[in-house]
Design an enzyme around this catalytic site. Structure first.
Site, PDB file in Angstrom:
ATOM      1  N   ASP A  70       0.814  -1.222   0.000  1.00 25.35           N
ATOM      2  CA  ASP A  70       0.000   0.000   0.000  1.00 25.35           C
ATOM      3  C   ASP A  70       0.851   1.278   0.000  1.00 25.35           C
ATOM      4  OD1 ASP A  70      -2.310  -1.656   0.257  1.00 25.35           O
ATOM      5  OD2 ASP A  70      -1.826  -1.858   2.389  1.00 25.35           O
ATOM      6  N   GLN A  77       2.233  -6.162  -2.940  1.00 23.28           N
ATOM      7  CA  GLN A  77       2.734  -6.307  -1.569  1.00 23.28           C
ATOM      8  C   GLN A  77       4.149  -5.691  -1.444  1.00 23.28           C
ATOM      9  OE1 GLN A  77       1.506  -9.688  -2.935  1.00 23.28           O
ATOM     10  NE2 GLN A  77      -0.461  -8.799  -2.534  1.00 23.28           N
ATOM     11  N   GLY A 125      -4.515  -4.657  -4.271  1.00 23.75           N
ATOM     12  CA  GLY A 125      -5.644  -3.788  -4.623  1.00 23.75           C
ATOM     13  C   GLY A 125      -5.107  -2.452  -5.071  1.00 23.75           C
ATOM     14  N   HIS A 126      -5.476  -2.032  -6.266  1.00 21.95           N
ATOM     15  CA  HIS A 126      -5.063  -0.698  -6.674  1.00 21.95           C
ATOM     16  C   HIS A 126      -6.245   0.038  -7.275  1.00 21.95           C
ATOM     17  CE1 HIS A 126      -3.206  -3.797  -9.315  1.00 21.95           C
ATOM     18  NE2 HIS A 126      -4.148  -3.342 -10.094  1.00 21.95           N
ATOM     19  N   LYS A 166       2.058   1.965  -5.231  1.00 25.72           N
ATOM     20  CA  LYS A 166       2.725   1.431  -6.426  1.00 25.72           C
ATOM     21  C   LYS A 166       1.872   1.641  -7.674  1.00 25.72           C
ATOM     22  CE  LYS A 166       3.131  -2.631  -4.413  1.00 25.72           C
ATOM     23  NZ  LYS A 166       2.875  -2.328  -2.987  1.00 25.72           N
TER      24      LYS A 166
HETATM   25  P1  IMP Z   1      -2.505 -13.001   2.128  1.00 25.27           P
HETATM   26  O1  IMP Z   1      -1.599 -12.458   1.092  1.00 25.27           O
HETATM   27  O2  IMP Z   1      -3.972 -12.800   1.812  1.00 25.27           O
HETATM   28  O3  IMP Z   1      -2.210 -14.424   2.478  1.00 25.27           O
HETATM   29  O4  IMP Z   1      -2.283 -12.171   3.482  1.00 25.27           O
HETATM   30  C1  IMP Z   1      -1.073 -12.254   4.224  1.00 25.27           C
HETATM   31  C2  IMP Z   1      -0.709 -10.898   4.818  1.00 25.27           C
HETATM   32  O5  IMP Z   1      -0.333  -9.995   3.773  1.00 25.27           O
HETATM   33  C3  IMP Z   1      -1.850 -10.219   5.553  1.00 25.27           C
HETATM   34  O6  IMP Z   1      -1.309  -9.497   6.643  1.00 25.27           O
HETATM   35  C4  IMP Z   1      -2.410  -9.241   4.528  1.00 25.27           C
HETATM   36  O7  IMP Z   1      -3.073  -8.156   5.125  1.00 25.27           O
HETATM   37  C5  IMP Z   1      -1.131  -8.817   3.827  1.00 25.27           C
HETATM   38  N1  IMP Z   1      -1.349  -8.363   2.452  1.00 25.27           N
HETATM   39  C6  IMP Z   1      -1.569  -9.132   1.371  1.00 25.27           C
HETATM   40  N2  IMP Z   1      -1.690  -8.373   0.274  1.00 25.27           N
HETATM   41  C7  IMP Z   1      -1.532  -7.101   0.664  1.00 25.27           C
HETATM   42  C8  IMP Z   1      -1.504  -5.844  -0.044  1.00 25.27           C
HETATM   43  O8  IMP Z   1      -1.655  -5.775  -1.257  1.00 25.27           O
HETATM   44  N3  IMP Z   1      -1.299  -4.741   0.733  1.00 25.27           N
HETATM   45  C9  IMP Z   1      -1.095  -4.807   2.067  1.00 25.27           C
HETATM   46  N4  IMP Z   1      -1.090  -5.949   2.757  1.00 25.27           N
HETATM   47  C10 IMP Z   1      -1.304  -7.087   2.066  1.00 25.27           C
END
Ligand code: IMP
Length: 427
Positions: free
Chosen positions: A13, A223, A40-41, A16
């Protein structure tokens, strides 16, 4: 060299999407290399804000071919929904391709993500519940289903039967839930096959040829390094490698092509989900950052945890990714603060350290060591030249460059496309 990489340097977040959007118009290809619809963008489609999760942000730029790479995990339902949404808004998506080697997020992965999280109770990861972890787990235990398997439907069904026999046993015996029906899934995936088949390609061959032909290729990260499966705060991480190394394995391209590696750093820190967060501000400052920065998750809507900039984290990102440039975002959010702390080290059990411990227990004992900067209390959103920035703002920016030994090439001072100060050309 024609390979560009955009990665996050904190917990995701960082903004990007905005920088990818700026660069995409000059690219021949935009490629996602890891993650899935946990990202998410927010993009603006015909004046309307739309949140994309799986499609590369570059999809709005018609001149670039958009590729979902082999290292991505693809939820086909979400993919088809996003394509339909863009089409409904009058946009063409015939410049989208999907790697035959990308893994499919199956409905049972989503189910298991939720079940595993609830089983973990207080120790839950706080995942996005999109089935990301269970899908990557199946990939590595070699019972995953790949996008390319759909091309040979009999083979796909054979693989589905094998996977389902294992998954259903876990779902029924461990969790006491209803099993997934093979025929129902097989029929749904027949429709998915028909919709996706024209887009399925050997993305590795395509991108290697593009790079060899000196085409401009942008690898779009999702991420960030603190969520990296190897270097993040394990187990509070995602299940892929969002660092530049992830491009090499996630697309199948050689390191020699990647020497424009751009890291995006937000002027403060945010984190979604559980896990250690040394500079977190569980106070009025944290609330102020959240409100001023609009820090609510684009994927899950969760309020983001907010805190001060942690330069140990950002410096680690510079090292791991081999960053050539930093892009600094949301510095305008800090405009209202009188004093701005920046973390330059940690105290661990009475000793000062400047690296991140590997265990959660140690990370939770870290106390931030702050350097304090004077604020600038002035609206900077309209400034377009570095020299016009308030002196205190420049001091803040220059300290980040000095501490990380990496130049800041673009400073984003507001959400719109044109709210940027460019100090070095990125392309
Ligand atoms: P997962 O990727 O859904 O398995 O989540 C694992 C961890 O990564 C969690 O703490 C999510 O909140 C975090 N996470 C996954 N994708 C994002 C992102 O795009 N932005 C911020 N945090 C993320």
């Amino acid at each position: 060299m024609s390979g560009y990489v955009v990665v996050g340097t904190q917990w995701g977040d960082e903004g990007k999407g905005k920088i990818v959007d700026v660069l995409a118009s000059k690219m021949d290809y935009v490629v996602r290399f890891q993650g899935g619809n946990n990202a998410g963008h927010t993009v603006v489609v015909n004046g309307k804000k739309t949140i994309l999760h799986l499609l590369p942000s570059g999809i709005l730029s018609k001149n670039a071919l958009c590729v979902i790479g082999p290292g991505v995990v693809v939820d086909p339902y979400v993919l088809l929904e996003e394509i339909a949404l863009l089409k409904k808004n009058g946009l063409e998506v015939d410049h989208l391709r999907i790697s035959d080697r990308a893994h499919l997020i199956m409905p049972y992965h989503i189910k298991l993500d939720a079940l595993e999280e609830s089983k973990l109770g207080n120790h839950k990861i706080g995942t996005t519940k999109r089935g990301i972890g269970p899908c990557y787990a199946d990939k590595y235990t070699r019972i995953g289903l790949r996008v390319g398997d759909l091309k040979d439907y009999d083979y796909f069904k054979e693989r589905l039967a094998q996977a389902l026999s294992i998954k259903n046993e876990i779902i029924t015996k461990v969790y006491g839930e209803r099993p997934f029906d093979f025929d129902e899934l097989a029929n749904e995936f027949l429709k998915i096959k028909e919709a996706l088949e024209p887009m399925i390609i050997d993305a590795t061959a395509l991108i290697n040829k593009a790079l060899a032909d000196n085409k401009q290729v942008l690898f779009e990260g999702a991420q960030a390094n603190m969520l990296d499966i190897n270097y993040g705060s394990y187990p509070y991480v995602t299940s892929s490698s969002p660092t530049s190394g992830g491009v090499i394995t996630g697309v199948g391209v050689a390191p020699k092509y990647l020497n424009n590696i751009i890291g995006v750093v937000k002027a403060y820190s945010t984190r979604v989900g559980e896990g250690p967060f040394t500079c977190e501000q569980l106070n009025a400052d944290g609330d102020k950052l959240r409100e001023a920065g609009g820090e609510y998750g684009a994927t899950t809507g969760r309020p983001r945890r907010c805190g001060w900039l942690d330069l140990i984290v950002v410096r680690q990102a510079c090292e791991i990714n081999g960053l050539s440039d930093l892009v600094l975002t949301k510095i305008d959010v800090l405009s209202d603060f009188e004093k701005i702390p920046v973390c330059v080290g940690y105290m661990l059990d009475g000793k000062m350290i400047d690296t991140i411990p590997s265990t959660i227990a140690a990370c939770e004992r870290l106390k931030p060591v702050y350097k304090y900067f004077d604020g600038w209390q002035e609206d900077i959103a309209k400034i377009r030249s570095y020299d016009e920035l308030p002196v205190n703002c420049k001091k803040y920016i220059e300290f980040i460059e000095e501490f990380t030994n990496t130049r800041i090439s673009l400073i984003s001072v507001g959400p719109d496309r044109e709210n940027n100060i460019i100090t070095h050309d990125l392309i």
